[in-house]
Write a protein that holds these residues in place. Structure first.
Motif, PDB file in Angstrom:
ATOM      1  N   ALA A   1       0.412  -2.925   8.905  1.00  0.00           N
ATOM      2  CA  ALA A   1       0.191  -1.577   9.428  1.00  0.00           C
ATOM      3  C   ALA A   1      -0.102  -0.598   8.296  1.00  0.00           C
ATOM      4  O   ALA A   1      -1.008   0.245   8.406  1.00  0.00           O
ATOM      5  CB  ALA A   1       1.415  -1.121  10.222  1.00  0.00           C
TER       6      ALA A   1
ATOM      7  N   ASN B   1      -3.685  -1.302   6.976  1.00  0.00           N
ATOM      8  CA  ASN B   1      -4.748  -0.820   7.854  1.00  0.00           C
ATOM      9  C   ASN B   1      -4.801   0.707   7.906  1.00  0.00           C
ATOM     10  O   ASN B   1      -5.885   1.296   7.907  1.00  0.00           O
ATOM     11  CB  ASN B   1      -4.569  -1.384   9.264  1.00  0.00           C
ATOM     12  CG  ASN B   1      -4.858  -2.874   9.327  1.00  0.00           C
ATOM     13  OD1 ASN B   1      -5.569  -3.414   8.483  1.00  0.00           O
ATOM     14  ND2 ASN B   1      -4.316  -3.549  10.319  1.00  0.00           N
ATOM     15  N   SER B   2      -3.640   1.356   7.946  1.00  0.00           N
ATOM     16  CA  SER B   2      -3.616   2.814   7.985  1.00  0.00           C
ATOM     17  C   SER B   2      -4.186   3.405   6.695  1.00  0.00           C
ATOM     18  O   SER B   2      -4.965   4.365   6.736  1.00  0.00           O
ATOM     19  CB  SER B   2      -2.181   3.322   8.211  1.00  0.00           C
ATOM     20  OG  SER B   2      -1.736   3.001   9.511  1.00  0.00           O
TER      21      SER B   2
ATOM     22  N   ILE C   1      -5.036   9.485   8.427  1.00  0.00           N
ATOM     23  CA  ILE C   1      -3.883   8.665   8.811  1.00  0.00           C
ATOM     24  C   ILE C   1      -3.107   9.368   9.924  1.00  0.00           C
ATOM     25  O   ILE C   1      -2.661   8.739  10.898  1.00  0.00           O
ATOM     26  CB  ILE C   1      -2.972   8.407   7.592  1.00  0.00           C
ATOM     27  CG1 ILE C   1      -3.710   7.547   6.558  1.00  0.00           C
ATOM     28  CG2 ILE C   1      -1.681   7.713   8.024  1.00  0.00           C
ATOM     29  CD1 ILE C   1      -2.938   7.362   5.266  1.00  0.00           C
TER      30      ILE C   1
ATOM     31  N   GLU D   1      -5.133   9.067  13.311  1.00  0.00           N
ATOM     32  CA  GLU D   1      -5.036   7.730  13.917  1.00  0.00           C
ATOM     33  C   GLU D   1      -3.634   7.481  14.451  1.00  0.00           C
ATOM     34  O   GLU D   1      -3.469   6.928  15.551  1.00  0.00           O
ATOM     35  CB  GLU D   1      -5.411   6.668  12.886  1.00  0.00           C
ATOM     36  CG  GLU D   1      -5.636   5.284  13.463  1.00  0.00           C
ATOM     37  CD  GLU D   1      -4.358   4.550  13.808  1.00  0.00           C
ATOM     38  OE1 GLU D   1      -4.347   3.805  14.809  1.00  0.00           O
ATOM     39  OE2 GLU D   1      -3.352   4.727  13.074  1.00  0.00           O
ATOM     40  N   SER D   2      -2.621   7.911  13.696  1.00  0.00           N
ATOM     41  CA  SER D   2      -1.239   7.709  14.137  1.00  0.00           C
ATOM     42  C   SER D   2      -0.953   8.483  15.415  1.00  0.00           C
ATOM     43  O   SER D   2      -0.276   7.992  16.323  1.00  0.00           O
ATOM     44  CB  SER D   2      -0.266   8.132  13.030  1.00  0.00           C
ATOM     45  OG  SER D   2      -0.416   7.329  11.879  1.00  0.00           O
TER      46      SER D   2
ATOM     47  N   SER E   1      -5.040   4.517  20.805  1.00  0.00           N
ATOM     48  CA  SER E   1      -5.682   3.738  19.746  1.00  0.00           C
ATOM     49  C   SER E   1      -5.920   2.315  20.243  1.00  0.00           C
ATOM     50  O   SER E   1      -5.180   1.822  21.100  1.00  0.00           O
ATOM     51  CB  SER E   1      -4.791   3.715  18.501  1.00  0.00           C
ATOM     52  OG  SER E   1      -5.427   3.043  17.428  1.00  0.00           O
TER      53      SER E   1
ATOM     54  N   SER F   1      -1.485  -0.734  13.153  1.00  0.00           N
ATOM     55  CA  SER F   1      -1.385   0.465  12.336  1.00  0.00           C
ATOM     56  C   SER F   1       0.022   1.034  12.480  1.00  0.00           C
ATOM     57  O   SER F   1       0.790   0.598  13.344  1.00  0.00           O
ATOM     58  CB  SER F   1      -2.427   1.507  12.757  1.00  0.00           C
ATOM     59  OG  SER F   1      -2.147   1.985  14.060  1.00  0.00           O
ATOM     60  N   LEU F   2       0.349   2.013  11.649  1.00  0.00           N
ATOM     61  CA  LEU F   2       1.686   2.603  11.730  1.00  0.00           C
ATOM     62  C   LEU F   2       1.911   3.250  13.092  1.00  0.00           C
ATOM     63  O   LEU F   2       2.980   3.109  13.686  1.00  0.00           O
ATOM     64  CB  LEU F   2       1.844   3.643  10.614  1.00  0.00           C
ATOM     65  CG  LEU F   2       1.936   3.074   9.187  1.00  0.00           C
ATOM     66  CD1 LEU F   2       1.856   4.194   8.156  1.00  0.00           C
ATOM     67  CD2 LEU F   2       3.228   2.287   9.006  1.00  0.00           C
TER      68      LEU F   2
ATOM     69  N   THR G   1       5.902   6.177   7.750  1.00  0.00           N
ATOM     70  CA  THR G   1       4.917   7.232   7.995  1.00  0.00           C
ATOM     71  C   THR G   1       5.373   8.559   7.396  1.00  0.00           C
ATOM     72  O   THR G   1       4.595   9.255   6.729  1.00  0.00           O
ATOM     73  CB  THR G   1       4.685   7.414   9.511  1.00  0.00           C
ATOM     74  OG1 THR G   1       4.255   6.171  10.078  1.00  0.00           O
ATOM     75  CG2 THR G   1       3.634   8.475   9.773  1.00  0.00           C
TER      76      THR G   1
END
Length: 267
Positions: free
Chosen positions: A60, A63-64, A196, A199-200, A208, A214-215, A243
């Motif tokens: 994760a 990817n993040s 980041i 996306e989170s 997503s 990912s995180l 995160t």
């Protein structure tokens, strides 16, 4: 700044060095016994789906960070080039580029991102997700760098370069761009943090792509499978802590770098 740099380097080691240590794909279900606690074999235990939480976290983070770096690179490079070219060229080219830029600035990005990610459900790659987020990452940098270009283009050395026969693109790249590099580095770090975060946020809302580790997705999966009610604190807690610490590290690195530049200009 030192603390932010140390934290950022630590996460880069996890995401781009530890990640390449041979291990079983953490996304695969029922690889290990379900709901195990922390142990030597599984430092953060396992999920209720039989996944190793530690390696799931490492992937994760990888990817993040990859998404953040790709978005920041595209946003910074495109934004700087468009802004410098627009500010220096002026005229019809400037108006055209600024109309396009302002369009991307005022368009609400969230509905479009929701639509794009919904279309990619279950079939997205890290690069595709990054390209989707990068669609809106270049407009503000372009606006900001244009003002710098408008100031620099009136200096004597620019007039000298123009009279010596250098073309517009050549002047922008060789004469004006070096003045924008310091700002570009600061914007790159800020864009990484923003990407980041975007996306989170989408992932935690369940928007997503479901196949992207990912995180944000890791937090969402832990929530969906009732990690809190099952008291699997390491499963849901590790991506949240990672995160938060990553955001703090990047934020302190950005602010520390900006303070350093301010002190340097003051001297």
């Amino acid at each position: 700044m030192k603390f932010g740099l140390i934290v950022t380097i630590f996460f880069f080691i996890l995401g781009f060095i530890v990640y390449y240590i041979p291990h079983i794909d953490p996304f695969t279900f029922s690889t290990y016994d379900k709901g195990l606690g922390a142990s030597g074999a599984h430092p953060l235990g396992t999920t209720s789906q039989g996944q190793d939480v530690f390696w799931l976290l490492i992937e994760a983070i990888h990817n993040s960070l990859t998404i953040g770096l790709i978005v920041a690179a595209i946003g910074t490079v495109v934004g700087v080039f468009v802004g410098l070219l627009s500010g220096f060229a002026g005229g019809a080219l400037d108006r055209t580029l600024m109309i396009i830029t302002d369009t991307f600035v005022v368009i609400p990005s969230l509905p479009i991102l929701i639509l794009m990610t919904s279309l990619m459900k279950g079939s997205a790659t890290v690069v595709l997700m990054a390209l989707t987020l990068a669609m809106f990452a270049w407009a503000w940098p372009s606006r900001q760098i244009r003002s710098m270009s408008l100031t620099i283009k009136e200096r004597d050395f620019i007039h000298t370069a123009r009279f010596s026969g250098e073309g517009t693109v050549q002047i922008v790249v060789t004469e004006i761009l070096p003045y924008a590099l310091t700002w570009s580095l600061s914007n790159f770090m800020n864009a990484t943090l923003s990407a980041i975060g975007s996306e989170s946020s989408l992932a935690v809302l369940g928007l997503s792509p479901g196949n992207l580790v990912s995180l944000g997705n890791m937090i969402n999966w832990a929530r969906q499978y009732n990690a809190i009610f099952n008291k699997q604190w390491l499963w849901i807690g590790s991506p949240i802590v990672a995160t938060v610490v990553l955001f703090i590290g990047l934020f302190m690195l950005i602010t520390g770098y900006n303070d350093y530049l301010s002190m340097k200009r003051g001297r």
